[in-house]
Design a protein around this motif. Structure first.
Motif, PDB file in Angstrom:
ATOM      1  N   TYR A   1      12.912 -10.494  -3.960  1.00 37.51           N
ATOM      2  CA  TYR A   1      13.756  -9.717  -3.055  1.00 37.51           C
ATOM      3  C   TYR A   1      15.166 -10.281  -2.938  1.00 37.51           C
TER       4      TYR A   1
ATOM      5  N   PHE B   1       5.494  -2.129  -1.723  1.00 33.89           N
ATOM      6  CA  PHE B   1       5.893  -2.419  -0.355  1.00 33.89           C
ATOM      7  C   PHE B   1       7.315  -1.909  -0.148  1.00 33.89           C
TER       8      PHE B   1
ATOM      9  N   PRO C   1      11.065  -4.672   2.399  1.00 31.89           N
ATOM     10  CA  PRO C   1      10.657  -6.045   2.739  1.00 31.89           C
ATOM     11  C   PRO C   1      11.847  -6.877   3.198  1.00 31.89           C
TER      12      PRO C   1
ATOM     13  N   THR D   1       7.250  -6.088   6.159  1.00 30.68           N
ATOM     14  CA  THR D   1       7.293  -5.036   5.150  1.00 30.68           C
ATOM     15  C   THR D   1       6.425  -3.870   5.575  1.00 30.68           C
TER      16      THR D   1
ATOM     17  N   GLU E   1       3.657  -1.299   9.582  1.00 33.33           N
ATOM     18  CA  GLU E   1       4.648  -2.350   9.353  1.00 33.33           C
ATOM     19  C   GLU E   1       3.972  -3.686   9.608  1.00 33.33           C
TER      20      GLU E   1
END
Length: 634
Positions: free
Chosen positions: A212, A341, A344, A361, A460
């Protein structure tokens, strides 16, 4: 008088400098390794010293060591014992081919490790164990062929890894993961990845899914096959604009070197400039001017097989639903593993004086619930109202803690609804993180049958990521070994023998299954009743006495139920005896002693494999030149 005082001060300063010099000389002699130079206590320079092993007598407070340009061949488990203050270690330009597990475990302060230009071939699970503060890892210009999927796990501060100019042909999807929660949530701290100048033709579609924070990735100088298997990369680069970088170099056109395609259909075209539909797959096709008619070999009906089909479900959920009519609906469901997902985000929180990484996420997955036909009406009355829009449930009172946590949930009132919420539920789940503060459940009518309900689960999720997983945390991986010479297309004549090779790696040791063209599934080792098909535990499938009905697809599956991999083989069985009317190629004549060129130029994506059946019934798998075979008569 003033002159005397001034002279005394100068004398004192001069004596102090002499003492400092003598101390430095003593340090470089007594606390500095032989053949090395220690200008300051925290630095040791041992370059160009013809060292074959690490020297002794390093200063206790050393922070920087340069051992570049020597002849060191191995690093032992105890070579760096006690070097807890070391921040920079340079081992480049040696001949290191072996690093024992945990060789760096005492280097808890190390920030930069440079092992460029050595002879490493494998990176094992515990090669870099203990390097918790490592920021930059340089292992470029080695001979690395395999990286263990957990090699970087625990290196939670790692920001850069340079793997340029190695022999990589295959990577596991978890290669760059540095933190995780169970087998599901995986995160990488890496911001820059160098994979240029290897032998990579493709990459797993989820290899960057946990990265990420990724800012730079370099993929140039690899023989990329721009077909449907790499289409995901085109989509990924469009979503992550500017992350895929080109190397700046004035010697190349436009002053940069970018990743380009190597397959004939898109040769030398930049990956980033191709449209998504250019990454396509098509059946191989012999050019029409070389044949009289088109012949297509039937492969029979088959259902595509995916690795996720051989991975165990994530867990289970038990639901007891009640509405205001006092209708009860009890469900026991398996939870499928999430495949993606959304949104995130990572945050660092302080907990008992330590920094803890938290992951937030949005998760979407499916519940598969088996039910009795008589029970469907009661369930349908509760759930049918929530197929167009989800049922939102908010967590309330904990009803039980052991042996498993049970919570009461109540329906959340929607703003556009005038009626009061009336659904309540008791929920128990494994793993426990499924019991989030709010969950949404929505009936999937398209997949639901009389015996099975399919319900979409969304929530979530907030999780704490562990760099040192608890013992109960199970992690498994497996892969089928492939390189650029792996042969998946095979041709054999009737009565001949075919050999399919499927070699696997994994922890724990995976099992192997094969799906044969008739749809049957067998587990290795295996012997067919007629002994025509033999599959060894090592992954070798032998087919003897081939017949036309053996033509088709053979799927090799390796799994340890938390991870799986698949390799597909295509086998074609042909008769060597061709009647005159069945000849499909051109009729050519040549004088005795002259050369004859038979052209079999073809197209397809991926590039088709060409085989020749010669008059003596032998098979030639590798054609010469551009899909041409030349036969000399003397």
């Amino acid at each position: 008088m003033r002159l005397c005082v001034c002279g005394s001060s100068i004398m004192l300063m001069w004596m102090l400098r002499v003492l400092l010099f003598l101390a430095a000389v003593q340090l470089s002699g007594a606390d500095c390794p032989k053949s090395c130079v220690c200008h300051v206590p925290a630095e040791v320079h041992c370059t160009f010293r013809y060292l074959t092993a690490l020297p002794d007598h390093f200063p206790a407070a050393v922070e920087r060591i340069n051992l570049g340009y020597n002849s060191i061949t191995t690093l032992g488990e105890n070579d760096f014992t006690g070097f807890t203050k070391l921040k920079l270690l340079l081992l480049h330009s040696n001949t290191i081919h072996s690093v024992e597990d945990r060789a760096f475990q005492d280097l808890t302060s190390l920030q930069v490790l440079k092992m460029s230009h050595n002879k490493l071939k494998e990176i094992n699970k515990e090669t870099f164990k203990g390097l918790d503060r490592l920021l930059k890892l340089y292992i470029d210009h080695n001979q690395i062929e395999f990286i263990h999927p957990e090699a970087l796990y625990g290196l939670t501060n790692l920001q850069l890894i340079n793997l340029e100019s190695n022999h990589l042909q295959q990577l596991h999807p978890d290669t760059f993961i540095t933190m995780r929660h169970s087998q599901v949530f995986k995160v990488s701290s890496v911001r820059t990845i160098h994979l240029s100048d290897n032998l990579l033709t493709t990459l797993p579609a989820d290899i960057f899914s946990g990265c990420y924070q990724l800012e730079n990735i370099f993929l140039h100088a690899n023989p990329w096959k721009c077909d449907c298997h790499l289409r995901w990369l085109s989509v990924w680069t469009q979503r992550n604009t500017g992350v895929l970088k080109c190397k700046r170099d004035r010697s190349y056109p436009k002053g940069q070197l970018c990743p380009v395609c190597a397959n004939p259909a898109s040769r030398n075209r930049r990956l980033t400039l191709l449209y998504n539909d250019a990454f396509s797959c098509s059946k191989p096709w012999i050019e029409s001017h070389l044949k009289k008619k088109n012949i297509t070999l039937e492969e029979g009906d088959f259902t595509p097989v995916y690795p996720k089909d051989f991975i165990a479900p994530l867990g289970s959920i038990q639901l007891n639903l009640t509405d205001h009519f006092h209708r009860d609906a009890s469900l026991s469901c398996t939870v499928q593993r999430p495949t993606a997902f959304e949104n995130p985000t990572q945050t660092i929180e302080e907990e008992e004086g330590n920094n803890v990484t938290m992951l937030t996420t949005h998760v979407t997955t499916y519940l598969v619930c088996n039910i009795d036909y008589e029970h469907i009406q009661q369930l349908w009355g509760v759930l049918t109202a929530y197929s167009d829009s989800p049922l939102r449930l908010e967590r309330g009172l904990m009803l039980a803690r052991t042996p498993e946590m049970v919570y009461r949930y109540s329906q959340v009132k929607e703003e556009d609804e005038g009626t009061d919420p009336n659904i309540e539920a008791e929920m128990k789940a494994s793993p426990a993180w499924l019991l989030q503060g709010e969950v949404s459940l929505q009936l999937d009518r398209t997949s639901t049958t009389f015996s099975t309900l399919h319900i979409k689960y969304q929530s979530e999720v907030n999780l704490r990521l562990e760099k040192n997983p608890p013992r109960k945390d199970r992690y498994a991986w497996t892969t089928i070994k492939q390189d650029n010479q792996t042969k998946t297309e095979h041709a054999v004549i009737t009565g001949g023998v075919a050999q399919l090779s499927c070699h696997t790696k994994g922890e724990p040791k995976p099992s192997m299954e094969w799906i044969l063209p008739d749809g049957s599934r067998v587990r290795a080792p295996y012997f067919s009743q007629d002994r025509r098909i033999i599959i060894t535990a090592e992954g070798e499938l032998s087919l003897r006495g081939a017949v036309p009905s053996d033509t088709g697809l053979y799927w090799c599956i390796t799994t340890n139920y938390l991870d799986a991999d698949i390799l597909m083989f295509r086998l074609t069985v042909l008769s060597p005896d061709v009647e005159e009317m069945e000849v499909n190629g051109l009729h050519l004549s040549v004088s005795l002693g002259d050369s004859l060129v038979l052209d079999c130029t073809s197209s397809g994506s991926p590039e088709g494999s060409v085989s020749w059946i010669l008059p003596d019934h032998s098979i030639l798998d590798r054609s010469e030149g551009n899909k041409r075979f030349m036969k000399m008569e003397h």
